[in-house]
Design an enzyme around this catalytic site. Sequence first.
Site, short mmCIF file in Angstrom:
data_model
loop_
_atom_site.label_atom_id
_atom_site.label_comp_id
_atom_site.label_asym_id
_atom_site.label_seq_id
_atom_site.Cartn_x
_atom_site.Cartn_y
_atom_site.Cartn_z
N HIS A 338 -64.49 75.52 -29.23
CA HIS A 338 -63.48 74.46 -29.30
C HIS A 338 -64.01 73.28 -30.12
O HIS A 338 -64.32 72.20 -29.59
CB HIS A 338 -63.06 74.01 -27.89
N THR A 341 -63.42 73.49 -36.36
CA THR A 341 -63.14 74.74 -37.08
C THR A 341 -62.00 75.49 -36.39
O THR A 341 -61.13 76.06 -37.05
CB THR A 341 -64.39 75.63 -37.15
N HIS A 342 -62.03 75.51 -35.07
CA HIS A 342 -60.91 76.12 -34.33
C HIS A 342 -59.62 75.37 -34.62
O HIS A 342 -58.56 76.00 -34.83
CB HIS A 342 -61.20 76.11 -32.84
N ASP A 513 -52.77 79.45 -31.54
CA ASP A 513 -53.95 79.08 -30.75
C ASP A 513 -54.80 80.28 -30.36
O ASP A 513 -56.02 80.17 -30.22
CB ASP A 513 -53.48 78.33 -29.50
#
Length: 620
Positions: A338, A341-342, A513
Amino acid sequence: MFNHKRYLENSSASACINELQTLEAGEVRATLKLHACAGLFQALENVIEAVEITNSDQEIQFVNHAYERLSGYTSEELLGRDASELHKTDRNREAHWEGTCYTRRKGGDTLPVHCRVIPVPGPNGSIIQYVSVSSHSGDSFSQVANGSMMAFPRRRESIVTAHSMSIEAPITKVINIINAAQEGSPLNIAQDLDKVLEILQTSELYSPFQHQAIPPSDDPMASDLVGGLMSQNVKRKFSAHDIQRSSHHGHHQHIPSSPACSLAQIPEPIMNVLNLDDTWNFDIIALERLTNKKPLVYLGLKIFSRFGAFEYLNISESCLVNWLQMIEANYQAKNPYHNSTHAADVLHATAYFLERDRSREIFDLQDQVACLIAAVVHDVDHPARTNAFLINEKHDLAILYNDQAVLENHHASMCFRLTHKDASVDIFKNLSSDDYKTLRQSIIDMVLATDMKQHFEHLSKFTTSITKHLQKLEGDNTDVEIAHELDMASIITDLSSHENRTLIKRMMIKCADVANPLRPLALCKEWAMRITEEYCEQTDEEKSRGLPVVMTQFDRKTLNIPKCQVAFINIFITSMFEAWDNYCDVVELMKNLQINFDYWKAQEEITGKDQAPSQAIDNS
């Protein structure tokens, strides 16, 4: 009481009994009914409601004083008259309907009333017409023609106003309909409807695991995974090692010190990677390496520019860059998964979904900008721990948000707190009040939708409300091209309603997500390793501090990554992306999903019970 009759003496007891029974069944009962009727009519004369009673031919037999005052007629003028003629006006309709109807006063004027007419089968094949009426002036009445009573209750004005308001919740209407359907239903159907009512009274209608802590599965891995990801209220174990975890949330980075760059100043190697941002094979890990773990500002600048966000927000390029740098600085770079980059990866997936043909038909620029911003901020300041962990350790955030969607509420709040700190980063500063409120609400709604506890609720609503429109479109696909185009236009209009666009945006950010299992295999494996490491770090801390272990499958001693991935895909991913593919046609993603699932399944079989599961991954 019956002195007009004479009875001869008779020595037979049975004959006397027969005489008495005949008397009781005839004169006695009739007299008692008359006495009861006298009392009833006396009561009706004294009530404040207007009452009209008719016989089977709809001839008026009785009206009380309240009815006389309401209609202007005296009882002598009304008795024997045809009630249907009395209330008949050219402004009324017949048959089964609901709306405004009219009754006539003596002076000839009409009294507007709200009327509901329902034909009901009566005895011997007759039709009884049930009429429920309330007057616009505050009076109301009901009538059953064909031998019936009409009551006109007078109400206080405040009660009438409240009654006219549409304040009944949809679920209440559903329950009322079911209750009505139970009346007269066969026993087995009534019992089934009782079960339906029991289900409707639960608090989590869309969770397939209601009343169960874990899903009904023979696979303990699947059970633990669902329990860990969806659980919010885990009981806390008290231990001598259970101390309050220090919070880093009081010290946020705000305005970045590094100078802002523009799209034209992005270095060529980075731009070469960014030029593929409109493809699903875009390599976010390569961008992470080239930008020294700062991919969000570069990708965000490129995508926001491509969608025309500058124009909608009415801001300069430097303001957007400052904002992106600030948001990226508030992602925790040390987090294995988390991190920024995520966030950049979710932003890319969101932009990709927004450019599907159906999304272009449905969403306007405001929707697109809201989706992009929500993707950027959806995990800002994530502590690399789950909601259940924060609740178990009584973290400040869990206390602040009452254990409800703790992280999701924090991310949404952080977005606006950080953005409004300084004008140089405030991307909302030039919006009108209405546009800002609409945009803010949309962003918050999408960020909160990423809470996995609500996963099945969002999926069920999307499938029920959106998929049915799409199935109708496919079912109506005829050889007549014009008719098909008309059907498509009508369905697109339905999908474009505010309610449906909200459902689609929620599903969009949810899919973005957790899209890792649908990325090319190399990226899929990389993300699997990162999320595994983050979850294992949480388990390590839980064990060292004596906290409940939220996800037991992420214990380094027993870890089986392929099995975790297979379970996650089976439980959460497949059904959601099948619905999403039905909406926006992502064939390439579904092919990747099958390839990746086959890979993890093969690795699971190779691992075996006697091998070290965490080391049994082919990283080639």
